[in-house]
Write an enzyme that holds these catalytic residues in place. Sequence first.
Site, PDB file in Angstrom:
ATOM      1  N   HIS A 200      58.920  11.646  45.953  1.00 15.49           N
ATOM      2  CA  HIS A 200      58.482  10.409  45.673  1.00 15.49           C
ATOM      3  C   HIS A 200      56.824  10.241  45.996  1.00 15.49           C
ATOM      4  CE1 HIS A 200      57.149  10.015  50.160  1.00 15.49           C
ATOM      5  NE2 HIS A 200      58.432  10.823  50.232  1.00 15.49           N
TER       6      HIS A 200
ATOM      7  N   HIS B 262      50.782  21.052  34.576  1.00  9.91           N
ATOM      8  CA  HIS B 262      52.116  21.599  34.471  1.00  9.91           C
ATOM      9  C   HIS B 262      52.738  21.962  35.642  1.00  9.91           C
ATOM     10  CE1 HIS B 262      54.184  25.291  32.224  1.00  9.91           C
ATOM     11  NE2 HIS B 262      55.022  24.487  32.824  1.00  9.91           N
TER      12      HIS B 262
END
Length: 211
Positions: free
Chosen positions: A138, A147
Site C-alpha cells: 500500500h 523495475h
Amino acid sequence: MRRLLLIGDGGHAKVVRDIARAGGQYELAAVLDDRYAVPAAGSDGLPRGPVALAARMLAEDEDLRVFVAIGSGTVRRRVAGSLGIEPGRFALLIHPRAVVSGDASLAPGTAVMPGAVVNAGARIGAHAIVNTGAVVEHDCVIGDYAHVSPNAALAGGVDVGAGAHIGIGASVIQGLAVGEWSTLGAGAVAVRDIPAGCTAAGVPARVIRHA
C-alpha cells in the site's frame, strides 16, 4: 480488439507478448527491433522490422497502441522518447493472474506480470515493470522506467525513484526510498534509504558502487 505494436524482441518481450495475449485486449500487429534491418514475416507469422517503421505505422492507424518491451530502463526510456507520441498511445499491460487494487494507479507503458500484487494506494509511473510475483504494498510510489524484479517485496509507503532497479528477491522495509537510477541487488534487504545513482547489495544492504 485494438492492435498492439511491440517494440523489442528479446527475452522480456516474450513475457510481454504472453501478457498481451492473456489479457485479451490486444491483437499483436507487428514486432519491431533494430536487429531486423529488412521488414519480413517472422516464424510466428508476425511482421518484423526496424524500429524506424513505428512512426509510419502509428501515423497510418490512430487506434494502434504501442508497448516498449525492452528490459533495460535506460534503453526503454530512449526508445519511448524517440517515438514522439502522446502517453495515451502506450498500452498498459496487466496479466489476468496479477492482483491490482482498484485504488492503485498505473501509468501507460507499464507491465504487471503474473502473480504480482499491487495494493491500495500504490502509484506506478510510466514504462515501469512489476515483474513476476513481486509485491508492491500500500501507498508505494514507483517512478517512471523503474523495475521491481521477480519476487521482490516493497513494504508500505516505499518510494522507488525513476529508473531504479529492485533486484530479484530483494526487500525494502516500510517507508524507505530507493533513489533514481539506483540498483538494489538480488536478495538484498534495504533497512535504510538507498541514495540515487548507486548500487547497494547485501543483508542489510550497503552501497558498494557509485555511478
